[in-house]
Design a protein around this motif. Structure first.
Motif, mmCIF file in Angstrom:
data_model
loop_
_atom_site.group_PDB
_atom_site.id
_atom_site.type_symbol
_atom_site.label_atom_id
_atom_site.label_comp_id
_atom_site.label_asym_id
_atom_site.label_seq_id
_atom_site.Cartn_x
_atom_site.Cartn_y
_atom_site.Cartn_z
ATOM 1 N N GLY A 232 24.918 40.607 45.153
ATOM 2 C CA GLY A 232 26.148 40.068 45.711
ATOM 3 C C GLY A 232 27.376 40.231 44.839
ATOM 4 N N GLN A 233 27.241 40.838 43.660
ATOM 5 C CA GLN A 233 28.339 40.835 42.696
ATOM 6 C C GLN A 233 29.220 42.084 42.776
ATOM 7 O OE1 GLN A 233 25.876 39.814 39.114
ATOM 8 N NE2 GLN A 233 27.280 38.085 38.978
ATOM 9 N N THR A 234 29.813 42.275 43.935
ATOM 10 C CA THR A 234 30.790 43.346 44.137
ATOM 11 C C THR A 234 31.919 42.815 45.015
ATOM 12 O OG1 THR A 234 29.761 44.236 46.133
ATOM 13 C CG2 THR A 234 29.002 45.124 44.023
ATOM 14 N N GLY A 235 33.076 43.407 44.866
ATOM 15 C CA GLY A 235 34.196 43.031 45.705
ATOM 16 C C GLY A 235 33.973 43.393 47.147
ATOM 17 N N TYR A 236 33.279 44.509 47.410
ATOM 18 C CA TYR A 236 33.100 44.937 48.801
ATOM 19 C C TYR A 236 32.175 44.017 49.592
ATOM 20 C CZ TYR A 236 29.016 47.647 46.972
ATOM 21 O OH TYR A 236 27.852 48.062 46.366
ATOM 22 N N TYR A 237 31.502 43.110 48.937
ATOM 23 C CA TYR A 237 30.770 42.042 49.628
ATOM 24 C C TYR A 237 31.562 40.737 49.655
ATOM 25 C CZ TYR A 237 26.466 44.830 49.784
ATOM 26 O OH TYR A 237 25.524 45.805 50.033
ATOM 27 N N ASN A 238 32.858 40.831 49.361
ATOM 28 C CA ASN A 238 33.736 39.663 49.418
ATOM 29 C C ASN A 238 33.295 38.538 48.484
ATOM 30 O OD1 ASN A 238 35.544 40.767 51.338
ATOM 31 N ND2 ASN A 238 34.129 40.235 52.989
ATOM 32 N N HIS A 239 32.956 38.910 47.258
ATOM 33 C CA HIS A 239 32.618 37.890 46.266
ATOM 34 C C HIS A 239 33.812 36.954 46.082
ATOM 35 C CE1 HIS A 239 31.500 36.079 42.411
ATOM 36 N NE2 HIS A 239 30.264 36.451 42.694
ATOM 37 N N PRO A 240 33.579 35.647 45.948
ATOM 38 C CA PRO A 240 34.695 34.702 45.930
ATOM 39 C C PRO A 240 35.594 34.770 44.693
ATOM 40 C CG PRO A 240 32.608 33.570 45.567
ATOM 41 C CD PRO A 240 32.270 34.957 45.973
ATOM 42 N N VAL A 241 35.100 35.282 43.565
ATOM 43 C CA VAL A 241 35.949 35.335 42.365
ATOM 44 C C VAL A 241 36.034 36.717 41.734
ATOM 45 C CG1 VAL A 241 35.545 32.898 41.824
ATOM 46 C CG2 VAL A 241 34.078 34.647 40.777
ATOM 47 N N LEU A 242 35.029 37.556 41.933
ATOM 48 C CA LEU A 242 34.980 38.855 41.270
ATOM 49 C C LEU A 242 35.636 39.937 42.125
ATOM 50 C CD1 LEU A 242 33.889 40.685 38.953
ATOM 51 C CD2 LEU A 242 31.806 40.979 40.338
ATOM 52 N N LYS A 243 36.549 40.668 41.522
ATOM 53 C CA LYS A 243 37.160 41.820 42.166
ATOM 54 C C LYS A 243 36.637 43.087 41.486
ATOM 55 C CE LYS A 243 39.690 38.901 44.454
ATOM 56 N NZ LYS A 243 39.307 38.543 45.847
ATOM 57 N N THR A 244 36.208 44.053 42.301
ATOM 58 C CA THR A 244 35.727 45.327 41.758
ATOM 59 C C THR A 244 36.446 46.472 42.481
ATOM 60 O OG1 THR A 244 33.858 45.289 43.314
ATOM 61 C CG2 THR A 244 33.463 44.429 41.093
ATOM 62 N N PRO A 245 37.720 46.667 42.212
ATOM 63 C CA PRO A 245 38.488 47.653 42.970
ATOM 64 C C PRO A 245 37.961 49.075 42.843
ATOM 65 C CG PRO A 245 39.708 46.889 41.033
ATOM 66 C CD PRO A 245 38.549 45.977 41.199
ATOM 67 N N TYR A 246 37.373 49.413 41.710
ATOM 68 C CA TYR A 246 36.920 50.791 41.519
ATOM 69 C C TYR A 246 35.578 51.034 42.212
ATOM 70 C CZ TYR A 246 40.715 50.503 38.224
ATOM 71 O OH TYR A 246 41.955 50.300 37.665
ATOM 72 N N LEU A 247 34.685 50.058 42.169
ATOM 73 C CA LEU A 247 33.467 50.174 42.973
ATOM 74 C C LEU A 247 33.805 50.153 44.458
ATOM 75 C CD1 LEU A 247 30.806 47.941 41.162
ATOM 76 C CD2 LEU A 247 30.810 50.434 41.386
ATOM 77 N N ASP A 248 34.769 49.352 44.844
ATOM 78 C CA ASP A 248 35.180 49.310 46.250
ATOM 79 C C ASP A 248 35.683 50.678 46.693
ATOM 80 O OD1 ASP A 248 34.623 46.664 45.875
ATOM 81 O OD2 ASP A 248 36.661 45.942 46.187
ATOM 82 N N ALA A 249 36.486 51.324 45.834
ATOM 83 C CA ALA A 249 36.998 52.653 46.168
ATOM 84 C C ALA A 249 35.864 53.665 46.255
ATOM 85 C CB ALA A 249 38.024 53.084 45.118
ATOM 86 N N MET A 250 34.906 53.547 45.347
ATOM 87 C CA MET A 250 33.747 54.431 45.378
ATOM 88 C C MET A 250 32.965 54.248 46.669
ATOM 89 S SD MET A 250 30.737 54.683 42.494
ATOM 90 C CE MET A 250 29.372 55.854 42.668
#
Length: 498
Positions: free
Chosen positions: A63-81
């Motif tokens: 669950g620890q990625t931004g693309y799963y809408n984690h409430p505090v963690l942002k992962t813009p580069y994984l999201d772009a990937m």
């Protein structure tokens, strides 16, 4: 954190380099031989073969990625990937802890077959690794970061050149590696020479990997690069800037998530570098984690799944995964069940190598067809065996044995019950019977592998090492006085120094 059911519904629709090496040698002398002569590899490599980069995080939960809408963690580069590649929402680590999964990546085999029963076990040198296979096929190979396949436990220390299980013995031409997890300002080993680095460990490992990639790109050499991060494994120590978004969290959680920010940034550095070098289109980048998320971290690490690291429930096995290869893969999300054991056969298939390059039984399958189009179902189940527990995933169904000796099985319908709350054996007796038979038969084959029956010798090499702490290794003892005050090593000298 959205519920697991919400995440699964969403998944079915399309939804700075800071480290420079400050080199100094602490007394370990590397092999006298220079860099591998790779000029012959260039001639051996066929035109059009992709460059390959495998990236693995350490203890990052599903669950620890931004693309799963984690409430505090942002992962813009994984999201772009993920927006530019194949996002695999049902991807599994080969085991629920680190060393076994790493063995499964390199061999395409379940961890117990390879001698890596748990963390800190050494990979048998009788195993065939994907690094060796690709090296023979003309690739220049490099490993950067956590190794943890040489039988040593404890926080990562530089890998010795005298270590007969260092990355070079398994097909890696170049390596800048440590024995286990590593954090800020790490002390690492460049093919046996100790070097002190500055900065976040993810940035450090990626900087070294990109330097390797750049050199191969300029020389027009196809490359196979493995980047195994030490984050977000404990102990945690994030940069002050990376901590800012998590001020409201407890200390451990704050630093844990801060390390993930740095990891994500290094993914961005990799993607930008591939584009700057003009090789992104034909470079396959495969990202995943080595096992499920950790307990006692807030917010939840596993996206609502049951279990955590060390468990054969989904929370211990299911991990985030993305494959980006712009020349071949059209962006999409898949729920096709896949695992780290599939990496070896997939790469062999992509390069049209002879099946004989894998002399021992594989547990994975090639995902090459999945890169081009959706596949309705997986023909070969995904097996797991760890700590006298076992599981088998056959598309929507999962069979779990909490204790193999007792032969008691539980069947879950992951499609309708992704959090594994209800045993459906009574509703699906034929499915349960078929899967129990398959799991028992597979387990018998693993027993033969454990005994060494897969190898030409018919036995395990008698010199194969048992797990041990690095504090017990004679060649490390000259460095104890220098290391006892380092924050990442101090605790081992208090309890385990010998």
């Amino acid at each position: 954190m959205p519920s697991i059911n919400t995440l699964l519904i969403r998944s079915r629709s399309r939804m700075v380099l800071v480290a420079t090496a400050a080199t100094f040698i602490l007394g370990v002398i590397a092999n006298a031989a220079g860099d591998e002569d790779v000029s012959s590899n260039a001639a051996a490599a066929a035109n059009g073969r992709p460059n390959i980069v495998l990236v693995m995080t350490d203890d990052q939960g599903w669950g620890q990625t931004g693309y799963y809408n984690h409430p505090v963690l942002k992962t813009p580069y994984l999201d772009a990937m993920s927006e530019n590649g194949l996002r695999m929402d049902r991807f599994y680590a080969g085991a629920p802890v680190c060393s076994p999964t790493r063995a499964s990546v390199l061999t395409g085999r379940s961890n117990d077959r390879t001698g890596v029963q748990s963390h800190g076990y050494a990979l048998r040198r009788q195993e065939t690794t994907i690094a060796s296979v690709l090296k023979d096929a003309g690739y220049v190979t490099g490993h950067f970061g956590k190794w943890h396949l040489n039988g040593l436990r404890g926080a990562g220390v530089p890998v010795l050149h005298t270590d007969n299980h260092h990355p070079g013995h398994f097909g890696f031409d170049q390596w800048v590696s440590v024995t286990n997890f590593f954090d800020r300002d790490p002390l690492m080993s460049r093919r046996g020479k100790f070097e002190q680095f500055t900065g976040d460990s993810s940035d450090v490992a990626m900087t070294e990997a990109i330097d390797f990639i750049s050199r191969q790109s300029k020389a027009n050499q196809p490359f196979f690069t493995v980047v195994w991060f030490g984050s977000p494994h404990s102990p945690w120590l994030a940069d002050d800037e990376d901590l800012k978004p998590f001020a409201s969290l407890d200390k451990d959680s704050r630093h844990h998530y801060g390390e993930l920010v740095a990891m994500d940034r290094s993914i961005g550095t990799l993607r930008d570098s591939l584009r700057r070098l003009g090789i992104a289109e034909n470079t396959l980048v495969w990202y995943c984690s080595d096992n499920g998320g950790l307990p006692k971290i807030t917010p939840d690490t596993v996206g609502g799944l049951r279990g955590n690291k060390g468990s054969l429930y989904e929370g211990g096995l299911r991990v985030p995964a993305i494959v980006e290869w712009p020349a071949t893969i059209q962006p999409r999300v898949t729920n096709y069940p896949a695992c780290t054991m599939d990496i070896f056969p997939t790469l062999v298939d992509l390069l049209s190598l002879a099946p004989s390059v894998a002399p021992n039984p594989l547990d994975g399958v090639s995902l090459k067809p999945l890169f081009h189009e959706e596949i309705e179902s997986r023909e070969k189940p995904i097996p797991f065996r760890f700590s006298n527990k076992a599981a088998l995933i056959d598309n929507d169904f999962k069979l779990l044995a909490e204790n193999l000796d007792r032969s008691k099985f539980v069947l879950y319908d992951l499609n309708n019950d992704p959090t594994e709350t209800t045993d459906v054996t009574a509703e699906h007796p034929q499915v349960a019977k078929r899967m129990q038979k398959s799991l028992v038969e597979w387990n018998e084959s693993v027993k033969a592998s454990v005994a060494g029956k897969d190898y030409p010798e018919g036995r395990v090499d008698p010199d194969h090492p048992e797990p041990r702490w690095w504090t017990e290794v004679e060649d490390y003892k000259p460095f104890f006085d220098q290391w006892q005050d380092r924050w990442e090593y101090a605790r081992y000298f208090k309890t385990k120094r010998k």
